[in-house]
Design a protein around this motif. Structure first.
Motif, PDB file in Angstrom:
ATOM      1  N   LEU A  60     -16.998   1.979  -7.392  1.00 29.04           N
ATOM      2  CA  LEU A  60     -15.552   1.759  -7.437  1.00 29.04           C
ATOM      3  C   LEU A  60     -15.155   1.017  -6.173  1.00 29.04           C
ATOM      4  CD1 LEU A  60     -12.809   2.180  -8.802  1.00 29.04           C
ATOM      5  CD2 LEU A  60     -12.624   4.376  -7.593  1.00 29.04           C
ATOM      6  N   ALA A  61     -14.661  -0.209  -6.337  1.00 29.61           N
ATOM      7  CA  ALA A  61     -14.331  -1.078  -5.203  1.00 29.61           C
ATOM      8  C   ALA A  61     -12.887  -1.558  -5.311  1.00 29.61           C
ATOM      9  CB  ALA A  61     -15.286  -2.271  -5.163  1.00 29.61           C
ATOM     10  N   GLY A  62     -12.430  -2.227  -4.257  1.00 23.95           N
ATOM     11  CA  GLY A  62     -11.082  -2.777  -4.248  1.00 23.95           C
ATOM     12  C   GLY A  62     -11.097  -4.203  -3.725  1.00 23.95           C
ATOM     13  N   ALA A  63     -10.375  -5.093  -4.378  1.00 22.13           N
ATOM     14  CA  ALA A  63     -10.321  -6.491  -3.952  1.00 22.13           C
ATOM     15  C   ALA A  63      -9.423  -6.644  -2.730  1.00 22.13           C
ATOM     16  CB  ALA A  63      -9.798  -7.359  -5.097  1.00 22.13           C
ATOM     17  N   GLY A  64      -9.716  -7.638  -1.904  1.00 23.65           N
ATOM     18  CA  GLY A  64      -8.852  -7.955  -0.772  1.00 23.65           C
ATOM     19  C   GLY A  64      -9.192  -7.204   0.499  1.00 23.65           C
ATOM     20  N   ASP A  65      -8.218  -7.166   1.398  1.00 25.33           N
ATOM     21  CA  ASP A  65      -8.442  -6.589   2.724  1.00 25.33           C
ATOM     22  C   ASP A  65      -8.367  -5.073   2.751  1.00 25.33           C
ATOM     23  OD1 ASP A  65      -8.719  -9.124   3.816  1.00 25.33           O
ATOM     24  OD2 ASP A  65      -6.576  -9.303   4.270  1.00 25.33           O
ATOM     25  N   HIS A  66      -7.691  -4.481   1.759  1.00 19.58           N
ATOM     26  CA  HIS A  66      -7.476  -3.036   1.781  1.00 19.58           C
ATOM     27  C   HIS A  66      -7.868  -2.420   0.446  1.00 19.58           C
ATOM     28  CE1 HIS A  66      -5.438  -3.327   5.634  1.00 19.58           C
ATOM     29  NE2 HIS A  66      -4.795  -4.380   5.143  1.00 19.58           N
ATOM     30  N   TRP A  67      -8.438  -1.227   0.514  1.00 23.69           N
ATOM     31  CA  TRP A  67      -8.981  -0.591  -0.688  1.00 23.69           C
ATOM     32  C   TRP A  67      -7.883  -0.110  -1.626  1.00 23.69           C
ATOM     33  CZ3 TRP A  67     -10.205   4.369  -2.981  1.00 23.69           C
ATOM     34  CH2 TRP A  67     -11.302   4.338  -3.852  1.00 23.69           C
ATOM     35  N   ASN A  68      -6.934   0.685  -1.088  1.00 21.14           N
ATOM     36  CA  ASN A  68      -5.864   1.168  -1.968  1.00 21.14           C
ATOM     37  C   ASN A  68      -4.706   1.717  -1.144  1.00 21.14           C
ATOM     38  OD1 ASN A  68      -4.422   3.269  -3.798  1.00 21.14           O
ATOM     39  ND2 ASN A  68      -5.653   2.052  -5.214  1.00 21.14           N
ATOM     40  N   ALA A  69      -3.501   1.246  -1.448  1.00 20.62           N
ATOM     41  CA  ALA A  69      -2.300   1.644  -0.715  1.00 20.62           C
ATOM     42  C   ALA A  69      -1.590   2.821  -1.347  1.00 20.62           C
ATOM     43  CB  ALA A  69      -1.337   0.458  -0.614  1.00 20.62           C
ATOM     44  N   GLY A  70      -2.187   3.424  -2.376  1.00 22.92           N
ATOM     45  CA  GLY A  70      -1.582   4.591  -3.002  1.00 22.92           C
ATOM     46  C   GLY A  70      -0.836   4.269  -4.275  1.00 22.92           C
ATOM     47  N   HIS A  71       0.073   5.157  -4.654  1.00 24.81           N
ATOM     48  CA  HIS A  71       0.845   4.959  -5.879  1.00 24.81           C
ATOM     49  C   HIS A  71       1.796   3.777  -5.722  1.00 24.81           C
ATOM     50  CE1 HIS A  71      -0.918   8.674  -6.851  1.00 24.81           C
ATOM     51  NE2 HIS A  71       0.050   9.490  -6.480  1.00 24.81           N
ATOM     52  N   ASP A  72       1.958   3.013  -6.786  1.00 25.18           N
ATOM     53  CA  ASP A  72       2.876   1.880  -6.776  1.00 25.18           C
ATOM     54  C   ASP A  72       4.302   2.407  -6.959  1.00 25.18           C
ATOM     55  OD1 ASP A  72       4.238  -0.458  -7.027  1.00 25.18           O
ATOM     56  OD2 ASP A  72       3.075  -1.260  -8.689  1.00 25.18           O
ATOM     57  N   VAL A  73       5.115   2.285  -5.914  1.00 28.85           N
ATOM     58  CA  VAL A  73       6.504   2.764  -5.982  1.00 28.85           C
ATOM     59  C   VAL A  73       7.488   1.598  -6.044  1.00 28.85           C
ATOM     60  CG1 VAL A  73       5.998   4.932  -4.806  1.00 28.85           C
ATOM     61  CG2 VAL A  73       6.616   2.926  -3.448  1.00 28.85           C
ATOM     62  N   SER A  74       6.984   0.427  -6.423  1.00 31.20           N
ATOM     63  CA  SER A  74       7.830  -0.761  -6.451  1.00 31.20           C
ATOM     64  C   SER A  74       8.830  -0.748  -7.598  1.00 31.20           C
ATOM     65  CB  SER A  74       6.962  -2.022  -6.559  1.00 31.20           C
ATOM     66  OG  SER A  74       6.321  -2.084  -7.821  1.00 31.20           O
ATOM     67  N   GLY A  75       8.513   0.027  -8.654  1.00 28.04           N
ATOM     68  CA  GLY A  75       9.360   0.019  -9.832  1.00 28.04           C
ATOM     69  C   GLY A  75       8.955  -1.035 -10.833  1.00 28.04           C
ATOM     70  N   ASP A  76       7.987  -1.882 -10.481  1.00 19.90           N
ATOM     71  CA  ASP A  76       7.480  -2.889 -11.408  1.00 19.90           C
ATOM     72  C   ASP A  76       6.543  -2.235 -12.422  1.00 19.90           C
ATOM     73  OD1 ASP A  76       8.839  -4.738  -9.901  1.00 19.90           O
ATOM     74  OD2 ASP A  76       7.078  -5.347  -8.735  1.00 19.90           O
ATOM     75  N   GLY A  77       6.467  -2.814 -13.594  1.00 21.05           N
ATOM     76  CA  GLY A  77       5.556  -2.305 -14.611  1.00 21.05           C
ATOM     77  C   GLY A  77       6.114  -1.076 -15.308  1.00 21.05           C
ATOM     78  N   PRO A  78       5.409  -0.575 -16.322  1.00 20.89           N
ATOM     79  CA  PRO A  78       5.890   0.582 -17.083  1.00 20.89           C
ATOM     80  C   PRO A  78       5.940   1.837 -16.227  1.00 20.89           C
ATOM     81  CG  PRO A  78       3.623   0.041 -17.694  1.00 20.89           C
ATOM     82  CD  PRO A  78       4.105  -1.069 -16.817  1.00 20.89           C
ATOM     83  N   ALA A  79       6.933   2.691 -16.496  1.00 18.72           N
ATOM     84  CA  ALA A  79       7.067   3.947 -15.755  1.00 18.72           C
ATOM     85  C   ALA A  79       6.174   5.033 -16.320  1.00 18.72           C
ATOM     86  CB  ALA A  79       8.521   4.420 -15.788  1.00 18.72           C
ATOM     87  N   ASN A  80       5.912   4.966 -17.638  1.00 12.12           N
ATOM     88  CA  ASN A  80       5.093   5.971 -18.303  1.00 12.12           C
ATOM     89  C   ASN A  80       4.048   5.295 -19.189  1.00 12.12           C
ATOM     90  OD1 ASN A  80       6.525   8.328 -17.384  1.00 12.12           O
ATOM     91  ND2 ASN A  80       8.169   7.791 -18.821  1.00 12.12           N
ATOM     92  N   PRO A  81       2.944   5.985 -19.474  1.00 12.65           N
ATOM     93  CA  PRO A  81       1.969   5.433 -20.404  1.00 12.65           C
ATOM     94  C   PRO A  81       2.528   5.429 -21.823  1.00 12.65           C
ATOM     95  CG  PRO A  81       1.400   7.691 -19.857  1.00 12.65           C
ATOM     96  CD  PRO A  81       2.540   7.317 -18.962  1.00 12.65           C
ATOM     97  N   SER A  82       2.041   4.516 -22.632  1.00 15.75           N
ATOM     98  CA  SER A  82       2.420   4.503 -24.039  1.00 15.75           C
ATOM     99  C   SER A  82       1.639   5.607 -24.763  1.00 15.75           C
ATOM    100  CB  SER A  82       2.101   3.144 -24.662  1.00 15.75           C
ATOM    101  OG  SER A  82       0.703   2.882 -24.587  1.00 15.75           O
TER     102      SER A  82
END
Length: 297
Positions: A60-82
Motif C-alpha cells: 500500500l503506497a501513496g503518490a507524491g510527496d506525502h503518504w496520506n493527509a487523513g480524511h478529506d474534509v474539503s466537502g468535494d465528492g460524495p458524502a456517503n457511499p451509494s
C-alpha cells in the motif's frame, strides 16, 4: 512494472513484480486525503488482490510527496457511499440525530479498515512524508511498515478536534500506553526514527530507496508458501485481539462518537471548532454553510 487495466479515479493498481500487487493512493494534489471515492476504490483493489491467486503480497503506497493527509474534509465528492458500494450491514446514513453520522463512520472508517487489516495476504505499507490522523489508520491496518527517513506521523484529533483519537483506535497496541497518551495529549509529530524505536514501523530507509527496499521485502515474502503466510498473519492478529485490541477499539470508537456529539451540542458542528487551526476552521465553516444552504430547515 505493470499497471493493469482498471477504472479507478484515485487509485492505481500495479504488479511491480511476480506475485506482488502495489495499490497506490493517487491524489497527490490533496496529499492523498481519503474521501468516499478513494475508500471504496481501495476496498475494490484490496479485494482484487486478495482474490487473485497469482498475488501473494500487497503493497500500500501513496503518490507524491506525502503518504496520506487523513480524511478529506474539503466537502468535494460524495458524502456517503451509494447502496451498491456499501460492504457492511450498517445502513441509515441519513438517519436523524446522530444515527446517520454514527452509521457512516462505522461503515467507512471502523469496519472497512478492520476488513483490510484482516486481509488474508500480507500487506506492506510504503510510507513517505507526512501521515496525519485518518492516514494513521491506513498505516495501522498494514502488517509491515517501511518508511522513508523523512516520514512523520501525527494524530491531531484530540488537540485540534476534541475527539479522543481516530476511529480505528489502535494506539496502545502500536506503542506503550504512556507513549500513546503523550502522543495524543500533545498532538505532536512522531518521526520515522522514533516510530521505529517505539515498534510502530519495521524499517526506516533513505527516501530515494523507499520503493526499491519495500519491493525487495515484498518479493522476499512472496516467495514463501502463501498458505503459511496467511496462517502466520491470522495467528498474530488473533493473539493481538486476545490482548483486548478489538474490544478496546470498539470502546475507543464509541468514545470518538461521544466526542463528536459533545462538539455538536456545544458548537453546532461535530468537532471542537475553537481548537481547529485557522485554515481548517475556515474550510469547515465554508462546508457547513454550503450544507445549510442546500438543506434549509
Amino acid at each position: 512494472m505493470t499497471t493493469q487495466a482498471q477504472d479507478y479515479e484515485q487509485v492505481i493498481y500495479e504488479t511491480p513484480a511476480p506475485k506482488v500487487a502495489r495499490i497506490v493512493m493517487n491524489r497527490p494534489e490533496r496529499r492523498n486525503a481519503q474521501g468516499i471515492t478513494m475508500t471504496y476504490e481501495l476496498d475494490d483493489a484490496f479485494k482484487r488482490a486478495c482474490h487473485d491467486d497469482a498475488i501473494n503480497v500487497i503493497i500500500l503506497a501513496g503518490a507524491g510527496d506525502h503518504w496520506n493527509a487523513g480524511h478529506d474534509v474539503s466537502g468535494d465528492g460524495p458524502a456517503n457511499p451509494s447502496p451498491d458500494q456499501v460492504v457492511g450491514l450498517c445502513g441509515c446514513f441519513g438517519g436523524k440525530g446522530w444515527e446517520g453520522p454514527y452509521c457512516r463512520e462505522r461503515e467507512i472508517y471502523l469496519e472497512i479498515t478492520e476488513r483490510w487489516r484482516n486481509a488474508p495476504k500480507p500487506v506492506i505499507a510504503e510510507i513517505q512524508g507526512s501521515v496525519i490522523s485518518g492516514g494513521v489508520m491506513l498505516t495501522w491496518l498494514c502488517d509491515l511498515i517501511v518508511c522513508s527517513d523523512d516520514a512523520r506521523f501525527r494524530d491531531a484529533t484530540a488537540v485540534e478536534m476534541g475527539i479522543p483519537g481516530v476511529e480505528f483506535w489502535q494506539h496502545p497496541y502500536e506503542m506503550t500506553v504512556r507513549q500513546a497518551k503523550e502522543w495524543l495529549m500533545t498532538g505532536g509529530w512522531l518521526t520515522a526514527q522514533e516510530a521505529e524505536r517505539r515498534g510502530m514501523v519495521n524499517r526506516v530507509v533513505p527516501r530515494a530507496e523507499l520503493s526499491a527496499r519495500t519491493l525487495e521485502l515484498a518479493e522476499s515474502i512472496a516467495t514463501r508458501n502463501p498458505f503459511t503466510m496467511k496462517m502466520v498473519k491470522q495467528a498474530m492478529n488473533f493473539a493481538q485481539d486476545q490482548m483486548g485490541r478489538k474490544a478496546a477499539m470498539d470502546f475507543g470508537f464509541h468514545l470518538h462518537q461521544m466526542g463528536h456529539m459533545q462538539a455538536m451540542l456545544t458548537n453546532g458542528v461535530p468537532v471542537d471548532i475553537d481548537s481547529l487551526p485557522p485554515v481548517i476552521r475556515k474550510n469547515l465553516e465554508k462546508v457547513m454553510a454550503a450544507r445549510r444552504a442546500a438543506n434549509p430547515q
